[in-house]
Design a protein around this motif. Structure first.
Motif, short mmCIF file in Angstrom:
data_model
loop_
_atom_site.label_atom_id
_atom_site.label_comp_id
_atom_site.label_asym_id
_atom_site.label_seq_id
_atom_site.Cartn_x
_atom_site.Cartn_y
_atom_site.Cartn_z
N THR A 167 0.85 -1.27 0.00
CA THR A 167 0.01 -0.07 0.01
C THR A 167 0.85 1.61 0.18
O THR A 167 0.47 2.13 -0.75
N PRO A 168 1.91 1.26 0.89
CA PRO A 168 2.67 2.80 0.93
C PRO A 168 3.21 3.14 -0.66
O PRO A 168 3.10 4.17 -0.89
N ALA A 169 3.74 2.08 -1.35
CA ALA A 169 3.97 2.44 -2.82
C ALA A 169 2.91 2.60 -3.83
O ALA A 169 2.77 3.67 -4.62
N TRP A 170 1.86 1.83 -3.60
CA TRP A 170 0.78 1.67 -4.48
C TRP A 170 0.15 3.06 -4.51
O TRP A 170 -0.60 3.56 -5.39
N ARG A 171 -0.11 3.70 -3.38
CA ARG A 171 -0.99 4.75 -3.03
C ARG A 171 -0.52 5.96 -3.97
O ARG A 171 -1.24 6.85 -4.34
N HIS A 172 0.99 5.89 -4.14
CA HIS A 172 1.37 7.28 -4.80
C HIS A 172 1.31 7.16 -6.40
O HIS A 172 1.57 8.06 -7.27
N VAL A 173 1.05 5.95 -7.10
CA VAL A 173 0.83 5.96 -8.21
C VAL A 173 -0.64 5.59 -8.68
O VAL A 173 -0.84 5.36 -9.82
N SER A 174 -1.60 5.59 -7.84
CA SER A 174 -2.94 5.17 -7.93
C SER A 174 -3.97 6.14 -7.56
O SER A 174 -5.25 5.80 -7.32
N GLY A 175 -3.68 7.28 -7.32
CA GLY A 175 -4.52 8.31 -6.95
C GLY A 175 -4.92 8.18 -5.54
O GLY A 175 -6.04 8.77 -5.12
N GLY A 176 -3.97 7.84 -4.83
CA GLY A 176 -4.10 7.59 -3.23
C GLY A 176 -4.90 6.25 -2.78
O GLY A 176 -5.23 6.11 -1.56
N CYS A 177 -5.26 5.30 -3.64
CA CYS A 177 -5.66 4.21 -3.30
C CYS A 177 -5.10 3.48 -2.27
O CYS A 177 -3.75 3.08 -2.37
N GLN A 178 -5.80 2.97 -1.14
CA GLN A 178 -5.16 2.27 -0.18
C GLN A 178 -5.72 0.70 -0.09
O GLN A 178 -7.03 0.77 0.10
N LEU A 179 -4.77 -0.33 -0.23
CA LEU A 179 -5.39 -1.56 -0.55
C LEU A 179 -6.02 -2.27 0.89
O LEU A 179 -6.81 -3.27 0.93
#
Length: 268
Positions: free
Chosen positions: A221-233
């Motif tokens: 999640t910490p990396a993903w949210r930066h490239v996905s518009g803030g999405c937290q898994l």
């Protein structure tokens, strides 16, 4: 992020994540998503009249609000990516199921590009759609007209709704709560504007009870949210909704197609 963003697998990324493939699903597509989205995310640029953004990178806490001003990637590149991803045909059945009971004056949180408009029935008087992206709202305006839905579209956030108390009959959220910086504040705002006999209808993706999937959701999640518009898994959506004062009378947990870290659903 409004939904589960994933792309067809690419060789190098798929091989890299092969050891954890059993937890991601039948096909490892996560690596390709990171490669594609990270590759297209450009250096921050200032719009005319705006202060130049700092090039120093600081990682905010998971629940810290994101900046109000959108960078180039979020303003120009992410909206069409989101629109394309969320047009997946497999998501239509969830939209249809969730939206069918909507009635009266509807508030749609994270209306995005208006992909829900074709599913609103005659019992809906009008839809107030809120979204922070002007590009997505422009698409939504056209889709509302095509669907014959009376819509009022507002550029803004769910944390500060420009609506009177108890003025909404139905609130609709489809793959939205994952990307709201302060979800509890937003849910309390929704409860404020909802009539006492109103309904909150939602389909969200979030934290999975399977330990192996949960591990990777927290890890990525910490990396993903930066490239996905803030999405937290890794948000546990039912706990958030209850904490805001809503009573959950129905709750289902279907798996959509795709990697399990993205596709564990909360529907109610």
């Amino acid at each position: 992020m409004r939904g589960a963003v994933y792309y067809p697998p690419c060789g190098a990324a798929a091989r890299l994540l092969a050891p954890v493939d059993p937890w991601l699903g039948r096909r490892t597509t996560l690596g390709a998503a990171f490669v594609v989205l990270s590759a297209v995310k450009p250096t921050l640029r200032a719009e005319p009249g705006e202060a130049a953004p700092s090039l120093r990178h600081e990682t905010p806490s998971p629940e810290s609000p994101r900046p109000n001003s959108l960078n180039f990637y979020e303003r120009w590149m992410l909206p069409p990516l989101l629109d394309r991803v969320m047009r997946q045909s497999q998501l239509e059945k969830y939209r249809r199921e969730v939206i069918a009971p909507a009635r009266g004056r509807v508030l749609e949180i994270g209306v995005g590009s208006g992909l829900n408009f074709p599913f609103y029935g005659a019992q809906v008087e009008m839809v107030v759609g809120v979204d922070p992206s002007p590009r997505l709202l422009a698409l939504a305006q056209r889709r509302a007209a095509d669907a014959g839905v009376k819509a009022e579209l507002v550029e803004g956030t769910a944390s500060a709704l420009p609506l009177a108390d108890r003025s909404i009959d139905t609130i609709v959220m489809t793959w939205t709560l994952c990307s709201i910086p302060d979800p509890l504040l937003a849910l309390r705002e929704m409860r404020r504007v909802l009539k006492p006999d109103g309904r909150l209808l939602f389909i969200e993706h979030g934290l999975c009870p399977e330990k192996g999937v949960e591990f990777w959701q927290h890890r990525l999640t910490p990396a993903w949210r930066h490239v996905s518009g803030g999405c937290q898994l890794d948000r546990k959506m039912d706990d958030l909704i209850r904490a805001a004062g809503f009573e959950l009378t129905e709750l289902r947990h279907p798996y959509a197609e795709g990697p399990r870290i993205f596709t564990y659903m909360y529907e109610g």
